[in-house]
Design an enzyme around this catalytic site. Sequence first.
Site, mmCIF file in Angstrom:
data_model
loop_
_atom_site.group_PDB
_atom_site.id
_atom_site.type_symbol
_atom_site.label_atom_id
_atom_site.label_comp_id
_atom_site.label_asym_id
_atom_site.label_seq_id
_atom_site.Cartn_x
_atom_site.Cartn_y
_atom_site.Cartn_z
ATOM 1 C CG ASP A 220 -2.000 -0.983 1.228
ATOM 2 O OD1 ASP A 220 -2.105 -1.738 0.237
ATOM 3 O OD2 ASP A 220 -2.773 -1.026 2.209
ATOM 4 C CB THR A 221 3.754 2.110 1.648
ATOM 5 O OG1 THR A 221 4.334 0.804 1.747
ATOM 6 C CG2 THR A 221 2.761 2.317 2.784
#
Length: 428
Positions: A220-221
């Site tokens: 997600d990063t």
Amino acid sequence: MIVPSIFALAVLARTASAAIASTFTTPAPAPTSESSFYVGAANTTITNSPIVPGLVFDRFIQIWLENTDFASAASQPVFQALAEQGITLTGYYGVTHPSEPNYLAAVGGDFFGLAADALEYIPTNISTIADLLDQKNISWATYQENMPTDGYEAYNYTNSDNYTYYVRKHNPLVIYESVANISTRSARIRNFNDFAVDVGNNSLSQWIFITPNLRDDGHDTSVGYAASWLNYWLLPLLNDTNFNTANTLILLTFDENETYTIGNNVFSLLLGGVIPQAQKNTTDATFYTHYSTLTTVQNNWDLGNLGRQDTNKTVSNVFDFVASHTSYKNNNLTASSTLPQLNITGTIPGPLNPDYYVPYLAPTNGTGGGSGPTFFASNVNMTLNSSDAPAPINITAATTTSSAAGLMSNAGSMITAIAVAAVAAMLF
Ligand SMILES: *[C@@H]1O[C@H](CO)[C@@H](O)[C@H](O)[C@H]1NC(C)=O
Ligand SMILES: *[C@@H]1O[C@H](CO)[C@@H](O)[C@H](O)[C@H]1NC(C)=O
Ligand SMILES: *[C@@H]1O[C@H](CO)[C@@H](O)[C@H](O)[C@H]1NC(C)=O
Ligand SMILES: *[C@@H]1O[C@H](CO)[C@@H](O)[C@H](O)[C@H]1NC(C)=O
Ligand SMILES: *[C@@H]1O[C@H](CO)[C@@H](O)[C@H](O)[C@H]1NC(C)=O
Ligand SMILES: *[C@@H]1O[C@H](CO)[C@@H](O)[C@H](O)[C@H]1NC(C)=O
Ligand SMILES: *[C@@H]1O[C@H](CO)[C@@H](O)[C@H](O)[C@H]1NC(C)=O
Ligand SMILES: *[C@@H]1O[C@H](CO)[C@@H](O)[C@H](O)[C@H]1NC(C)=O
Ligand SMILES: *[C@@H]1O[C@H](CO)[C@@H](O)[C@H](O)[C@H]1NC(C)=O
Ligand SMILES: *[C@@H]1O[C@H](CO)[C@@H](O)[C@H](O)[C@H]1NC(C)=O
Ligand SMILES: *[C@@H]1O[C@H](CO)[C@@H](O)[C@H](O)[C@H]1NC(C)=O
Ligand SMILES: *[C@@H]1O[C@H](CO)[C@@H](O)[C@H](O)[C@H]1NC(C)=O
């Protein structure tokens, strides 16, 4: 009406989640500390058999990060620093897209045609590395960050800050019912508070699979965020002899390369106390895949095999660091050879592919990384094997003429229900 393929849905989902940016914050004072952020309290109940020495290593730890192209990882200072302490595997490949099938492959020797991140339950008669390790009393465990309770089976878990950090699709063994349905085995699917306690008690197992949460693994990063997590978590543990013994081999890898169209080469490193000084800061261009993690472990402990892609000599080279000690003969493929296409998704037949459905097949007798025989679960149906496999059928076409919209909104669970029902009819 346009019905997007599962593949397209997976790409859309990834693009949406990749937009979330944030800076890494430490979840606990140290990787050996418990934290309420990890959710479930630690269970101190793990009991391991005495250590079974391997030919080259006594402990194998794999740590999986997410969705990063080789060059992006190689550009990060922490990966560069780690590379100086280990062997960079420049010819290591994921086996398909998206995430979940890659995780399944690493423990079961196949991904059964899966081309989605769906809620799957692989039937009890399909075997995994746990069966091979248990045959020789070699202890194993997986540690899943932010998984609330040991052996947790739900699709994901959302912390009290309303962020979903844990996902089942990155927890390979829980998806196999031959692990999840047996309580002594599911207790070995553990969370990060257990990890803190197990390291502190010097009770880590001999085969370990580590899944950081959706932020820490870069999913997600970004790879920079994952690099910060490695600085916090892995670097101190490399100096902790309860984690990294003189006989420990560590694989740091990624599930798949981010860009689907350019192959599936992922940055992978071998680390750990077992790497001799002379081999630190070297590269190895041998062609490896996630199946190599199975054959390397089989070779080290002279195990049996699963009779799936772990017996396919094209895609299952044993890490040369190990093969050169055991005189195991790899094929001669390297990063610069013409390699099989391992970025194919959606068109590979299997019980988890509704477009090209075939039932679960029995394992095929073959030779893996060790000299042991192919493992056949006692309840496997030997009638259906690769020589008499039925032609693939499109079960999506057969069952969704009235509800294409239903398929779009709930593809995963619907497919699972159909596949499980069909398998139940044909296999048991
Ligand atoms: C600890 O183990 C017990 C018994 O297996 C189980 O009921 C409980 O859910 C576990 N707790 C956690 C936090 O995993
Ligand atoms: C978590 O699972 C629920 C269904 O159980 C689903 O509706 C939701 O989209 C999932 N969230 C994530 C981030 O995966
Ligand atoms: C989480 O979501 C719930 C329901 O929408 C809300 O009441 C709560 O304030 C949220 N908590 C945080 C920490 O954002
Ligand atoms: C690990 O030990 C090495 C050698 O003693 C030292 O240089 C390094 O700073 C230590 N790393 C951490 C993260 O403690
Ligand atoms: C897979 O990668 C190759 C390049 O190695 C590319 O030619 C091919 O189009 C890719 N296939 C898919 C399905 O993206
Ligand atoms: C992804 O894998 C391909 C095929 O091995 C490789 O050529 C490419 O460099 C990788 N992508 C990046 C951006 O590193
Ligand atoms: C590691 O290898 C690189 C490239 O060969 C070299 O530039 C670097 O100095 C080496 N590092 C160490 C610590 O030997
Ligand atoms: C072995 O792997 C190669 C490359 O993926 C594949 O083309 C071949 O069909 C596989 N063989 C078997 C028997 O599965
Ligand atoms: C690898 O290459 C050597 C030397 O060229 C050859 O003798 C050997 O048969 C090859 N091995 C395989 C598995 O192709
Ligand atoms: C697999 O090989 C073993 C040992 O040779 C043999 O006993 C068994 O019948 C074989 N099974 C199949 C399905 O071929
Ligand atoms: C399977 O059926 C679905 C629904 O009719 C269709 O969208 C899909 O293209 C079919 N797949 C194949 C491989 O024919
Ligand atoms: C095994 O599979 C075959 C082929 O689908 C089926 O005819 C047979 O009934 C199955 N055997 C058992 C014991 O379920």
